[in-house]
Design a protein around this motif. Structure first.
Motif, PDB file in Angstrom:
ATOM      1  N   ARG A 200       0.867  -1.381   0.371  1.00 51.44           N
ATOM      2  CA  ARG A 200      -0.157  -0.292  -0.012  1.00 51.44           C
ATOM      3  C   ARG A 200       1.242   1.660  -0.387  1.00 51.44           C
ATOM      4  N   LEU A 201       1.507   1.191   0.643  1.00 46.71           N
ATOM      5  CA  LEU A 201       2.753   2.180   0.756  1.00 46.71           C
ATOM      6  C   LEU A 201       3.624   2.652  -0.587  1.00 46.71           C
ATOM      7  N   LEU A 202       3.553   1.204  -1.440  1.00 49.86           N
ATOM      8  CA  LEU A 202       4.161   1.709  -2.464  1.00 49.86           C
ATOM      9  C   LEU A 202       2.767   2.371  -3.497  1.00 49.86           C
ATOM     10  N   ALA A 203       2.144   1.831  -3.527  1.00 53.32           N
ATOM     11  CA  ALA A 203       0.626   2.235  -4.391  1.00 53.32           C
ATOM     12  C   ALA A 203       0.822   4.078  -4.513  1.00 53.32           C
ATOM     13  N   LYS A 204       0.859   4.233  -2.499  1.00 54.84           N
ATOM     14  CA  LYS A 204      -0.082   5.248  -2.358  1.00 54.84           C
ATOM     15  C   LYS A 204       1.177   6.535  -2.368  1.00 54.84           C
ATOM     16  N   LEU A 205       2.300   6.270  -2.213  1.00 53.80           N
ATOM     17  CA  LEU A 205       3.218   7.194  -2.558  1.00 53.80           C
ATOM     18  C   LEU A 205       4.291   6.791  -4.235  1.00 53.80           C
ATOM     19  N   GLY A 206       3.592   6.495  -4.884  1.00 48.36           N
ATOM     20  CA  GLY A 206       3.919   6.361  -6.493  1.00 48.36           C
ATOM     21  C   GLY A 206       5.250   5.633  -6.348  1.00 48.36           C
ATOM     22  N   VAL A 207       6.082   4.869  -6.007  1.00 50.00           N
ATOM     23  CA  VAL A 207       7.695   4.299  -5.991  1.00 50.00           C
ATOM     24  C   VAL A 207       7.510   3.161  -6.234  1.00 50.00           C
ATOM     25  N   ARG A 208       8.266   2.633  -6.886  1.00 46.99           N
ATOM     26  CA  ARG A 208       8.319   1.561  -7.424  1.00 46.99           C
ATOM     27  C   ARG A 208       8.731   0.273  -6.481  1.00 46.99           C
ATOM     28  N   ASP A 209      10.079   0.455  -5.852  1.00 50.61           N
ATOM     29  CA  ASP A 209      10.453  -0.590  -5.164  1.00 50.61           C
ATOM     30  C   ASP A 209      10.434   0.088  -3.834  1.00 50.61           C
ATOM     31  N   ARG A 210      11.122  -1.089  -3.020  1.00 56.23           N
ATOM     32  CA  ARG A 210      11.515  -0.619  -1.127  1.00 56.23           C
ATOM     33  C   ARG A 210      13.165   0.037  -1.176  1.00 56.23           C
ATOM     34  N   VAL A 211      13.520   0.437  -1.991  1.00 57.12           N
ATOM     35  CA  VAL A 211      15.115   1.264  -2.530  1.00 57.12           C
ATOM     36  C   VAL A 211      14.255   2.767  -2.237  1.00 57.12           C
ATOM     37  N   GLN A 212      13.610   2.596  -3.205  1.00 52.94           N
ATOM     38  CA  GLN A 212      12.553   3.811  -4.074  1.00 52.94           C
ATOM     39  C   GLN A 212      12.266   4.856  -2.582  1.00 52.94           C
ATOM     40  N   LEU A 213      11.250   3.691  -1.654  1.00 55.46           N
ATOM     41  CA  LEU A 213      10.886   4.152  -0.217  1.00 55.46           C
ATOM     42  C   LEU A 213      11.480   4.511   0.649  1.00 55.46           C
ATOM     43  N   VAL A 214      12.783   3.916   0.617  1.00 55.99           N
ATOM     44  CA  VAL A 214      13.942   4.299   1.752  1.00 55.99           C
ATOM     45  C   VAL A 214      14.150   6.130   0.986  1.00 55.99           C
ATOM     46  N   VAL A 215      14.368   5.657  -0.008  1.00 58.24           N
ATOM     47  CA  VAL A 215      15.099   7.647  -0.181  1.00 58.24           C
ATOM     48  C   VAL A 215      13.331   8.289  -0.345  1.00 58.24           C
ATOM     49  N   PHE A 216      12.654   8.323  -0.216  1.00 62.58           N
ATOM     50  CA  PHE A 216      11.572   9.084   0.038  1.00 62.58           C
ATOM     51  C   PHE A 216      11.331   9.292   1.078  1.00 62.58           C
ATOM     52  N   ALA A 217      11.359   8.917   1.934  1.00 67.63           N
ATOM     53  CA  ALA A 217      11.277   8.922   3.496  1.00 67.63           C
ATOM     54  C   ALA A 217      11.997   9.967   3.380  1.00 67.63           C
ATOM     55  N   TYR A 218      13.184   9.317   3.553  1.00 68.11           N
ATOM     56  CA  TYR A 218      14.691  10.778   4.115  1.00 68.11           C
ATOM     57  C   TYR A 218      14.089  11.854   3.489  1.00 68.11           C
ATOM     58  N   GLU A 219      14.243  12.008   1.801  1.00 65.54           N
ATOM     59  CA  GLU A 219      13.523  13.685   1.152  1.00 65.54           C
ATOM     60  C   GLU A 219      12.756  13.806   1.613  1.00 65.54           C
ATOM     61  N   ALA A 220      11.860  13.206   2.376  1.00 65.24           N
ATOM     62  CA  ALA A 220      10.702  13.960   3.042  1.00 65.24           C
ATOM     63  C   ALA A 220       9.972  14.174   4.039  1.00 65.24           C
ATOM     64  N   GLY A 221      11.411  13.998   4.536  1.00 65.62           N
ATOM     65  CA  GLY A 221      11.955  13.768   5.977  1.00 65.62           C
ATOM     66  C   GLY A 221      11.545  12.954   7.458  1.00 65.62           C
TER      67      GLY A 221
END
Length: 228
Positions: A200-221
């Motif tokens: 659900r995180l991948l779908a809601k945040l519009g990212v492809r995979d787990r690595v991109q989730l990590v990057v998003f989390a840091y970019e978003a603070g």
């Protein structure tokens, strides 16, 4: 050595230039009720040809091999759309991690991974997920974070508003490099529930995979440098 996979089972092509390792992987995988080893290749060129012929669900790919290495083979296999690739190597080196991910691999694990984690990784990749060893996720964090904006001065990403409290908790733990098993233990959830939250995180945040989730989390603070 080739064969056909049974319906409803995960078909796997093994690729490694060491016969003893191929045998070991085959013994582990064939002991599973839901996995079929449909072939073995000793180099990247053989892997590409056998993938085109057999179209396995997952190619378990070594990196250092003669004739054609695993990175080039991964790039060709991914480009053909025939199968998903899980890279497995003894070399925990940045050049291989990044090259494999850039080539389109769906996962990157070390050869000393426990059998249970290898099996879960194969099943996850076959199901369309991305799998990266937690230790490698943490190293990717170390590489990315010095180049990311300071969360204190950046703006909050509006996509965070779409998340439930539980999804936010899962996002934080993913960003810290925790595996699904570790997240399940921390939050007292089943691994299936954690996997559903990650999906659900991948779908809601519009990212492809787990690595991109990590990057998003840091970019978003959501998490700060040094928290991993």
């Amino acid at each position: 050595m080739t064969g056909q996979s049974s319906p409803g089972r995960v078909s796997v092509l093994l690729v490694d230039d060491q016969p003893l390792l191929l045998l070991g992987f085959r013994l582990v995988l064939e002991a599973q009720a839901d996995i079929d080893v449909v072939g073995e290749a000793g180099n990247g060129a053989q892997a590409v040809a056998m993938t085109r012929a057999l179209r396995p669900d997952v190619v378990l790919m070594d990196v250092r091999m003669p004739v054609m290495d695993g990175i080039l083979a991964t790039r060709e296999i991914v480009a053909s759309g025939a199968s998903r690739v899980l890279v497995l190597t003894t070399f925990d080196l940045d050049e291989y991690v990044y090259a494999a991910l850039r080539a389109g691999a769906s996962g990157f694990l070390l050869k000393d991974v426990p059998p249970a984690d290898l099996l879960s990784g194969i099943r996850a990749v076959a199901g369309g997920d991305a799998v990266v060893a937690p230790s490698i996720t943490r190293r990717l964090i170390d590489t990315f974070t010095p180049h990311l904006p300071d969360p204190a001065t950046g703006r909050t990403d509006d996509r965070l508003d779409r998340l439930t409290d539980r999804e936010h908790e899962v996002l934080v733990l993913v960003a810290r490099g925790s595996s699904n098993t570790e997240i399940a233990a921390t939050l007292t959830l089943s691994e299936a529930t954690v996997k559903a939250h990650v999906g659900r995180l991948l779908a809601k945040l519009g990212v492809r995979d787990r690595v991109q989730l990590v990057v998003f989390a840091y970019e978003a603070g959501v998490v700060n440098r040094g928290e991993a």
